[in-house]
Design a protein around this motif. Structure first.
Motif, short mmCIF file in Angstrom:
data_model
loop_
_atom_site.label_atom_id
_atom_site.label_comp_id
_atom_site.label_asym_id
_atom_site.label_seq_id
_atom_site.Cartn_x
_atom_site.Cartn_y
_atom_site.Cartn_z
N LYS A 137 -7.32 -4.29 4.58
CA LYS A 137 -8.67 -3.72 4.77
C LYS A 137 -8.65 -2.62 5.82
CE LYS A 137 -11.36 -7.75 3.30
NZ LYS A 137 -12.28 -8.84 3.72
N GLN A 138 -7.85 -2.81 6.87
CA GLN A 138 -7.74 -1.78 7.90
C GLN A 138 -7.11 -0.50 7.35
OE1 GLN A 138 -5.48 -3.98 10.81
NE2 GLN A 138 -7.30 -4.54 11.99
N ARG B 98 -4.85 -9.74 4.31
CA ARG B 98 -6.08 -9.12 3.83
C ARG B 98 -6.70 -8.24 4.91
NH1 ARG B 98 -7.39 -14.30 2.40
NH2 ARG B 98 -9.20 -14.24 3.79
N ARG B 99 -6.68 -8.73 6.15
CA ARG B 99 -7.24 -7.95 7.25
C ARG B 99 -6.46 -6.64 7.43
NH1 ARG B 99 -7.40 -11.73 10.51
NH2 ARG B 99 -5.39 -11.47 11.55
N TYR B 100 -5.15 -6.73 7.35
CA TYR B 100 -4.31 -5.54 7.48
C TYR B 100 -4.60 -4.54 6.37
CZ TYR B 100 0.02 -2.76 7.34
OH TYR B 100 0.93 -1.73 7.29
#
Length: 270
Positions: free
Chosen positions: A75-76, A71-73
């Motif tokens: 979002k980035q 998810r973090r990837y």
């Protein structure tokens, strides 16, 4: 884009779970995670799409924490990534259906856009079921190591799933066949032949103009969602325009990590 031929006699389709050696080799997931961190500058060069919403569904026994790196990837890369917010996934394809439909509806209504669903292992089975139930809200489906095709009992987690979920994989054969069959949306199945939990053949669908399999060499089941090559493939598939689908380009920085396309029925290279 149906999965393995369900008309074959059961005895001919019987598969075995991965070996004990592959189960023990799952510890390499930590290496996959650390490698993806080291390769993060390279991963940020992945194609970028239109920032549409993406729902990430965890695997059996996992929680949103397991999907946090992905998810973090995403979002980035500019995507609107959503967690499932249902605690630990203790299974129950039928029993989870209403809650998942509500979650998908809420995201769709809040964003006004179709949602891509990325599901890891059991989460991918949920994703395929959602696409069948609510295709008008689903943009595409991406599964990672999900055992939806052929002999779905060929995993090292089947008995535990049945014990914790209260459902057996044979409870609803009609539902199982539907999930294994055609989907009304574009779909990608990412898998590894070195999966220590799921027999990789249960993750194969028959390729079509809107369906494909992507093999990641040497990936573990537990590490597939944090594997750098798998993350790149997910990002590449998400970058496709809505309503369009083209085969995954196996060139690029992780070219060596991908296998050649295979035929679903034979498991042989295309």
């Amino acid at each position: 884009m149906a999965a393995l031929d369900q008309s074959e006699p059961a005895a001919e389709r019987r598969l075995r779970p991965p070996s004990l050696l592959l189960v023990l080799a799952e510890v390499r997931a930590l290496i996959e995670f650390n490698s993806s961190i080291l390769l993060s500058p390279l991963l940020m060069r992945a194609p970028r799409g239109d920032g549409h919403p993406v729902l990430a569904l965890p695997g059996f026994l996992a929680s949103d924490l397991s999907m946090a790196p992905m998810r973090r990837y995403l979002k980035q890369l500019g995507y609107d990534a959503h967690a499932w917010k249902m605690g630990r996934n203790l299974g129950g394809i039928a029993s989870r259906r209403n809650a998942l439909k509500k979650l998908l509806t809420d995201i769709h209504d809040a964003t006004g856009r179709k949602v891509t669903i990325v599901g890891w292992s059991l989460g991918g089975i949920y994703a395929r079921d959602l696409a069948l139930q609510m295709p008008e809200m689903v943009r595409s489906v991406i599964t990672l190591g999900s055992p939806f095709a052929n002999d779905v009992r060929a995993t090292n987690a089947t008995r535990l799933y049945e014990a914790l979920s209260g459902e057996t994989v044979d409870d609803n054969s009609e539902l199982t066949r539907a999930i294994a069959g055609d989907l009304p949306v574009p779909v990608t199945s990412i898998y590894s032949r070195t999966d220590g939990i799921v027999n990789w053949r249960t993750s194969l669908l028959r390729p079509s103009d809107t369906a494909e399999n992507i093999e990641v060499h040497l990936a573990s089941h537990i590490g597939l969602g944090v594997n750098a090559a798998a993350l790149w493939a997910v990002a590449d598939r998400l970058a496709q325009a809505e309503g369009e689908f083209c085969p995954f380009d196996r060139s690029g920085p992780f070219a060596i990590a991908y296998g050649s396309p295979v035929h679903a029925q034979s498991g042989q290279v295309a």
